[in-house]
Design an enzyme around this catalytic site. Structure first.
Site, short mmCIF file in Angstrom:
data_model
loop_
_atom_site.label_atom_id
_atom_site.label_comp_id
_atom_site.label_asym_id
_atom_site.label_seq_id
_atom_site.Cartn_x
_atom_site.Cartn_y
_atom_site.Cartn_z
N ASP A 1 71.84 -6.08 24.80
CA ASP A 1 73.30 -6.14 24.80
C ASP A 1 73.87 -7.26 25.67
O ASP A 1 75.02 -7.65 25.50
CB ASP A 1 73.89 -4.80 25.27
N MET B 1 74.64 -4.95 17.24
CA MET B 1 74.62 -4.13 18.46
C MET B 1 75.28 -4.86 19.61
O MET B 1 75.65 -6.03 19.51
CB MET B 1 73.18 -3.75 18.81
N ARG C 1 77.03 -2.52 22.10
CA ARG C 1 77.88 -1.50 22.71
C ARG C 1 79.28 -2.05 22.92
O ARG C 1 79.98 -2.33 21.98
CB ARG C 1 77.27 -0.98 24.02
#
Length: 320
Positions: free
Chosen positions: A128, A170, A172
């Site tokens: 991330d 991805m 978050r």
């Protein structure tokens, strides 16, 4: 005086974690330390599942994805009694310090252990790229390559069918992976959590592109912003262009780590041992301007801010 250390991986896996473990183990052994690997993160720490590691334990690991020690979510570690059991397990084996490889949740566990008097060093392992105090995290660049490859393949079929493709990435609540992949993949539109999103504005931009002669388009969007299948239906209804959504999912976490992640993980792992031998505990390792740095782990979690790469977004918009 540090004589024995533990090492664990926690949270979501990332390419390069094995290389980081290898860096920790081999650097520690070179300095005459003993190393214990903890299976399945903080869960294994609580359940006392550890094994002594030697040089051969990490042979042929630098190129392997995932983490051979395993990882697990263990929210019960927030409980002080659970952490007391974990510390007692480490003390029974004579461990003096712990190296934790993972994301912000893993750092929080390391912070709490540090506050209870057990020194920890945190290494940033997550695709991330959302960890404070470092320009890049272990696994980010490998995941970036995976996402860009997927975007390239989507562009082939989108171009053939004059289709609009949405690709969910991805990250978050951090848009770095989406943003970097969008630039490298030549995406026409980017949606990240750091910038307010309006589907009406997005459609207006897509229509403007169509008016200029655009035959197809790719929209890169970070997960958790909206339901991408519903967004695809909305775009198709408004533009009258076939629109499909692709959720890349956990494929982004897998695969052999690329050269940069292997180097970064190896350097960070060895640096963690340097810090422990210098008497530093409660630190987290980062890389800034290609130099290894370390910060107080409590300060990093509670006070440091992670800057958004706004200049990257500005660049991307100029290239639409």
């Amino acid at each position: 005086m540090i004589k024995k250390i533990g090492v664990l991986t926690s949270g979501g896996d990332a390419p390069g974690m094995n290389a980081a473990i290898r860096g920790v183990v081999r650097a520690a052994l070179t300095e005459g330390l003993e190393v214990f690997g903890v299976y399945d993160g903080y869960l294994g720490l609580y359940e006392d599942r550890m094994v002594q590691l030697d040089r051969y334990s990490v042979s042929d690991m630098i190129n392997r994805g995932g983490t051979f020690l395993g990882s697990a979510r263990f929210p019960e570690f927030r409980d002080e009694h659970v952490r007391e059991v974990a510390i007692e397990n480490m003390k029974k084996r004579g461990l003096d310090a712990l190296v934790v490889i993972g994301g912000d949740g893993s750092y929080m566990g390391a912070k709490r252990l540090t506050e209870m008097g057990f020194p920890c060093i945190g290494l940033p392992g997550t695709i991330d790229n959302d960890i404070k105090g470092t320009d890049y995290t272990i696994g980010f660049f490998t995941a970036l390559g995976t996402v860009v490859e997927a975007i390239d393949r989507l562009r082939d079929t989108s171009s053939s069918h004059q289709r609009i493709s949405i690709v969910e990435v991805m990250g978050r609540y951090c848009g770095d992976l989406t943003l970097a992949a969008a630039i490298a993949g030549g995406c026409e539109f980017i949606v990240v959590p750091e910038v307010e999103f309006s589907r009406e504005d997005l459609v207006a931009e897509i229509k403007a592109g169509i008016a200029k002669g655009k035959k197809h388009a790719i929209v890169a969007i970070t997960e958790h912003i909206c339901d991408v299948d519903e967004l695809a239906k909305y775009i198709e209804a408004e533009t009258k262009r076939e629109t499909r959504a692709t959720v890349l999912g956990h494929i982004q976490r897998g695969g052999s780590p690329g050269p940069y992640d292997r180097i970064l993980a190896s350097r960070m792992g060895a640096y963690a041992i340097d810090l422990l031998l210098q008497g530093h505990g409660g630190r987290c390792v980062g890389i800034q301007n290609e130099k290894l740095v370390h910060h107080d782990i409590i300060d990093a979690i509670e006070n440091m801010k992670r800057p958004f790469k706004g200049d990257w977004l500005d660049c991307a918009k100029k290239l639409y």
